[in-house]
Design a protein around this motif. Structure first.
Motif, PDB file in Angstrom:
ATOM      1  N   ASN A 163     -49.360 -63.034 -20.990  1.00 43.03           N
ATOM      2  CA  ASN A 163     -50.491 -63.949 -21.076  1.00 43.03           C
ATOM      3  C   ASN A 163     -51.841 -63.222 -21.043  1.00 43.03           C
ATOM      4  OD1 ASN A 163     -50.897 -67.258 -19.604  1.00 43.03           O
ATOM      5  ND2 ASN A 163     -52.373 -66.079 -20.756  1.00 43.03           N
ATOM      6  N   TYR A 170     -51.943 -69.869 -19.287  1.00 40.62           N
ATOM      7  CA  TYR A 170     -51.209 -71.051 -19.766  1.00 40.62           C
ATOM      8  C   TYR A 170     -49.697 -70.893 -19.666  1.00 40.62           C
ATOM      9  CZ  TYR A 170     -49.125 -69.586 -24.224  1.00 40.62           C
ATOM     10  OH  TYR A 170     -48.320 -69.013 -25.177  1.00 40.62           O
ATOM     11  N   PHE A 174     -46.945 -73.920 -19.728  1.00 42.34           N
ATOM     12  CA  PHE A 174     -46.190 -74.044 -20.976  1.00 42.34           C
ATOM     13  C   PHE A 174     -44.697 -74.162 -20.701  1.00 42.34           C
ATOM     14  CE2 PHE A 174     -43.744 -71.946 -24.343  1.00 42.34           C
ATOM     15  CZ  PHE A 174     -44.069 -72.744 -25.427  1.00 42.34           C
ATOM     16  N   ALA A 221     -53.207 -77.214 -26.367  1.00 44.27           N
ATOM     17  CA  ALA A 221     -53.564 -76.826 -25.001  1.00 44.27           C
ATOM     18  C   ALA A 221     -53.990 -78.022 -24.156  1.00 44.27           C
ATOM     19  CB  ALA A 221     -54.690 -75.791 -25.044  1.00 44.27           C
ATOM     20  N   HIS A 236     -47.972 -71.307 -11.188  1.00 44.41           N
ATOM     21  CA  HIS A 236     -49.251 -71.709 -11.776  1.00 44.41           C
ATOM     22  C   HIS A 236     -50.394 -70.951 -11.091  1.00 44.41           C
ATOM     23  CE1 HIS A 236     -46.764 -75.148 -13.043  1.00 44.41           C
ATOM     24  NE2 HIS A 236     -47.674 -75.364 -13.988  1.00 44.41           N
TER      25      HIS A 236
END
Length: 390
Positions: A163, A170, A174, A221, A236
């Motif tokens: 990433n 994300y 995802f 997104a 996250h």
């Protein structure tokens, strides 16, 4: 046979799936050329003519059948039990990820003295950066299925690393959305890959479709946050913190231009870029077909983890990118008769210019919870009410 001829005594009644709609003159005379191809044409689909009439542009294609991949997977495993040997992780993935991440960071630092709006900067961001970051999008897609390492945590950590050149975190979000896309393909309100009714109403013409194709990275997104929020996890948090630290160190050490290069690369990767055609190619409905997943077998797969083998991927998400061609070769009787796209760049062009395809050209089905509660979309409810009153 014309409509009047069908109503004459003794004429043969059409009991086809489309109920004779394919014989109406306006469905035949003004159609776009067929865009998909068939490797092994059959009597059912010769690969040249349109298998069915164009879709209704005012609503999505609502399906009352189960998604096709589960049943095809079962059939393939019965016909070819050796397919299980193709499943498992691909050790090469982590090396490819490391190489592409290193390439992007080095280019970003190299361009630290270039003006962000110079032709050299923009060309590098589009040609090299867009391709590289698109490759990383699809690396994260591959890693989401735990196909880089045997362990789940190692895959999540690699996704966070992949990433980094994308500039914004994300990967963790995802993963959940994409796994739901596989498990609930086409289910309204759950599969966030599906366009919303707002998009359908606002982006129905050529200008709207051009806007969508140009800024589709933002739709993919932002749409999930409006359609289906998800619970945050420690991954996250890790994803956000690691990305923030990387961006801070990059800007603090080399200035803001390297970060701008990475962000421009991410934008181009999801915009009017040859590789970005796969976003539209995968699940938009074409040529009057009721098929909701399409493959692409061209050379751009070399840059995109073979994501073009999309029917194959949805049938067997546990088979890594490097073995998807082997899956197709193992079971050609299941794949060679399926319409596929010959070109990703032309998918974008045809999506914009053809009247027969647009935001409306997506197959949707009721979420399972809606089936049990009896809740139906307003478009279906209104249609049923109209037919009853007539």
């Amino acid at each position: 046979m014309t409509v009047s001829e069908q109503n004459e005594p003794g004429s043969e009644i059409d009991f086809s799936y489309f109920g004779g709609a394919e014989t109406l003159p306006h469905n035949v005379d003004k159609r776009s050329p067929r865009r998909t191809v068939v490797v092994a044409p059959s009597e059912k689909d010769d690969g040249r003519s349109h298998p069915g009439p164009p879709l209704d542009p005012v609503d999505f294609l609502w399906m009352m059948t189960e998604e096709p991949h589960r049943s095809r997977r079962t059939a393939i495993m019965k016909a070819h039990p050796e397919v299980s040997k193709l499943m498992g992780h691909e050790p090469l993935t982590k090396y490819v990820v490391f190489g592409v991440v290193s390439l992007q960071v080095c280019i970003a630092i190299y361009l630290r003295h270039s003006h962000p709006l110079s032709w050299a900067f923009l060309a590098m961001a589009y040609i090299v950066g867009g391709t590289a970051n698109h490759n990383l999008f699809l690396a994260i897609h591959e890693i989401t299925h735990n196909l880089a390492f045997r362990g789940v945590s190692a895959n999540k950590a690699l996704a966070v690393f992949a990433n980094l050149p994308i500039g914004l975190p994300y990967a963790a979000a995802f993963k959940r959305y994409h796994l739901e896309h596989h498990k609930h393909l086409g289910e309204d309100g759950i599969d966030t890959d599906l366009p919303t009714r707002f998009e359908l109403l606002c982006l129905s013409n050529v200008l709207g479709k051009t806007f969508f194709a140009t800024f589709q990275i933002f739709f993919y997104a932002l749409r999930p946050t409006f359609v289906r929020a998800q619970m945050l996890t420690r991954w996250h948090f890790i994803n956000v913190v690691v990305q923030a630290v990387f961006d801070y160190v990059l800007v603090r050490t080399f200035g803001v231009r390297p970060l701008l290069y990475l962000l421009f690369s991410s934008f181009f990767a999801g915009s009017l870029h040859p590789c970005a055609g796969h976003f539209i190619a995968e699940h938009y409905v074409w040529d009057g077909l009721d098929q909701e997943t399409y493959s692409y077998y061209g050379p751009l797969n070399l840059l995109a983890y073979n994501v073009g083998y999309h029917n194959e991927h949805h049938d067997f998400p546990s088979i890594p990118w490097s073995r998807l061609p082997a899956l197709r070769a193992l079971a050609p009787e299941f794949y060679d008769n399926l319409p596929s796209h010959p070109s990703w760049p032309m998918v974008i062009v045809n999506f914009i210019r053809d009247e027969e395809v647009g935001i409306f050209a997506r197959a949707k089905r009721l979420a399972k919870a809606s089936q049990f509660t009896g809740t139906v979309p307003s478009a279906i409810s209104n249609s049923c009410s109209s037919e009853t009153s007539n």
